[in-house]
Design an enzyme around this catalytic site. Structure first.
Site, short mmCIF file in Angstrom:
data_model
loop_
_atom_site.label_atom_id
_atom_site.label_comp_id
_atom_site.label_asym_id
_atom_site.label_seq_id
_atom_site.Cartn_x
_atom_site.Cartn_y
_atom_site.Cartn_z
CB CYS A 192 -14.40 9.13 -8.56
SG CYS A 192 -13.52 10.10 -9.81
CG HIS A 195 -11.17 10.41 -4.87
ND1 HIS A 195 -11.24 9.04 -5.05
CD2 HIS A 195 -11.09 10.95 -6.11
CE1 HIS A 195 -11.20 8.76 -6.35
NE2 HIS A 195 -11.11 9.90 -7.02
CD GLU A 230 -11.11 7.81 -1.65
OE1 GLU A 230 -10.72 7.56 -2.81
OE2 GLU A 230 -12.22 8.31 -1.40
CB SER A 253 10.15 -13.04 9.41
OG SER A 253 9.19 -12.08 9.82
N GLY A 254 10.67 -12.38 12.67
CA GLY A 254 11.07 -11.26 13.52
C GLY A 254 10.25 -10.02 13.23
N GLY A 255 9.45 -10.05 12.14
CA GLY A 255 8.65 -8.91 11.77
C GLY A 255 7.29 -8.89 12.44
CB VAL A 256 4.66 -6.22 12.49
CG1 VAL A 256 3.25 -6.07 13.02
CG2 VAL A 256 5.56 -5.12 13.01
CG ASP A 257 2.80 -8.48 8.60
OD1 ASP A 257 2.29 -7.59 9.32
OD2 ASP A 257 3.20 -8.27 7.45
CB SER A 258 5.67 -13.92 11.02
OG SER A 258 6.82 -13.32 11.57
CB SER A 259 5.74 -11.16 15.73
OG SER A 259 7.06 -11.26 15.23
#
Length: 509
Positions: A79, A167, A169, A221-227
């Site tokens: 583009c 585009h 994507e 934190s119990g979340g995906v990223d930190s775990s």
């Protein structure tokens, strides 16, 4: 180092999507602002120029220096990127007579061009541009056209330089993935070796050499990223990783105990800290959403700092930072305006003097989740809906009290457990309950009641940037409403939020 595709960002809303599509081909790529081009070493296999909200004809239009790229690396302009290549080399780009936005079909495809080889006749693509390339430079050839756009794609003679007006994507370009694969694999020569398993191996090796025998502290934190970050670090340094899981009193019902046990079962060196009374005290008398977030954030930092100081000789602070956070901090236009303060360990004070380690800083959230599956982490953590750092503190509108928290925990538990029971939990991106600062008249038996109103919210999304309200079955909503009102003393009315983002946000505060 792995093979890399570099994406130069001109501020397009689709830039991150290009990166995700390339990565889905098991090819590593990085996004850099067009005016902060990194040193291009032997591991760089190709470069993509993104779209932009600007016109190449604007006075303030972004102008990249391609002297170290053009004709030295395979280059694809998308583009705005395509229009820049044409305009900057003697072509002509003018405003479209009719803004071209939406689906279009390629009625001419040069099957001899390696970029679009194998695309079907009349392949559907997605256009989103206000300018049109009217004339190409002398050594540029048209490789694709639509009924209204003659230069839908071009190639530069004797170069691996290409431009496309559409585009590839976005989902609506039905063969966009094939085009991107042609570029990154067939033209740029990438081996498609960037997989979750390869990421795990290289990251663990890198962490071992970076951290050696140093101690690292991580706030879970119990979340995906930190775990996921914790499991990677645990594989690299074992007991030298000290995890702290703080109960701020604003988690879901029984969540602190359940998640803490999950972490312990995963072999993590984790300490649970019940600091709920400190948080309730800090929130006393505060009703403003931003003030609540700041009070919760400050209290978290105080608790985390105190616990971290109990560990001798800690050198590093680990964080579950993911790639969108990194991109945002170095974006073309600088960090975007603050919609809400985000609660993150990144706000730790300077006096802690810890070095930062971020094992996931090159991954998108869906990639972090896939990594978790490759690490064989439990599904109750990997499939957990996004949950804000301030927790129920920003789902209780007005002042937060212990009584309100307990009431909302019960409401939330009925909603979430029923979503799981009916097989709907994984069908929605995020589900939550909100306690409203209003009361309404009701009738229970022969008695008049004047009790609280709760709002239920469930949204569908792919990344949280935009979201639509989930069309949950009426029968399900009726069952949940009835159970909440009959079982939970203090609630006599349930409403369902049917707002999309934008204009609303997912959370109410």
């Amino acid at each position: 180092m792995q093979e890399t595709i570099i994406i130069l960002d001109f501020g397009s809303q689709y830039t991150q999507l290009i990166a995700r599509r390339v990565r889905e081909l098991n090819v590593y790529c990085e996004i850099h602002p067009y005016n902060k081009i990194p040193t291009l070493n032997k591991h760089v296999k190709g470069v993509i120029l993104s779209g932009s909200p600007y016109s190449v004809r604007d006075e303030e239009a972004p102008i990249p220096d391609l002297s170290q790229i053009r004709n030295k690396f395979p280059l694809l302009g998308v583009c705005y990127g395509a229009q820049f290549l044409a305009q900057n080399n003697g072509g002509e780009v003018m405003p479209s007579k009719l803004r071209e936005y939406g689906r279009a079909n390629l009625n001419y495809i040069d099957q001899n061009c390696p970029l679009i080889q194998g695309l079907s006749q009349n392949s559907q693509v997605w256009m989103s541009h206000g300018d049109t390339i009217l004339q190409l430079p002398n050594n540029f050839q048209v490789i694709a056209s639509t009924g209204s756009v003659e230069v839908a794609g071009f190639q530069v003679s004797e170069e691996k330089t290409y431009g496309i007006q559409f585009h590839p994507e976005v989902y609506h370009s039905l063969e966009g993935t094939k085009l991107l694969k042609n570029f990154v694999v067939n033209i740029a020569g990438c081996s498609q070796s960037w997989t979750p398993d390869s990421f795990i191996d290289t990251t663990i090796s890198s962490l071992k050499s970076q951290l050696r025998s140093d101690k690292v502290v991580l706030g879970l934190s119990g979340g995906v990223d930190s775990s996921v970050a914790a499991v990677l670090l645990n594989k690299a340094i074992g007991k030298n990783l000290y995890c702290i899981f703080v109960d701020n009193g604003l988690l879901r019902k029984n969540e602190f105990q359940e998640v803490l046990h999950s972490y312990q079962d995963m072999g993590l060196n984790v300490k649970g800290v019940d600091a709920s009374e400190l948080f309730y005290s800090a929130l006393k008398g505060i009703s403003d959403p931003e003030q609540k977030r700041k009070a919760i954030g400050k209290t978290f930092i105080d608790v985390f700092d105190k616990e971290a100081h109990l560990i001798q000789d800690v050198k590093w602070l680990a964080q579950g930072t993911i790639y969108p956070d990194v991109i945002e901090s170095v974006s073309v236009n600088g960090p975007s305006a603050t919609i809400k303060s985000h609660h993150n360990v990144g706000g730790l004070p300077d006096y802690m003097k810890l070095k930062i380690v971020e094992p996931l800083k090159t991954l998108f959230k869906d990639e972090a989740r896939r990594l978790g599956y490759a690490l064989e982490m439990p599904e109750n953590i990997l499939n957990r809906h996004p949950f804000p750092g301030p927790g129920l503190g920003i789902r209780i509108l007005g002042e937060v009290t212990t009584e309100k928290v307990h009431l909302l925990q019960e409401v939330d538990d009925v909603f979430i457990s029923n979503l799981k029971k009916e097989g709907l939990y994984n069908e929605v991106w995020q589900a939550l309950a909100v306690l409203l600062p209003v009361q309404s008249v009701g009738v229970m038996g022969d008695e008049r009641t004047y009790e609280s109103v709760v709002a239920l919210r469930a949204v569908s999304s792919s990344d949280g940037m935009t979201a639509d309200w989930s069309h949950l079955p009426y029968e399900f909503l009726a069952k949940v409403s009835s159970e909440i009102i009959n079982k939970i003393k203090g609630v006599n009315r349930v409403v369902y939020d049917i707002s999309s983002k934008p204009p609303a946000t997912i959370e109410w505060e």
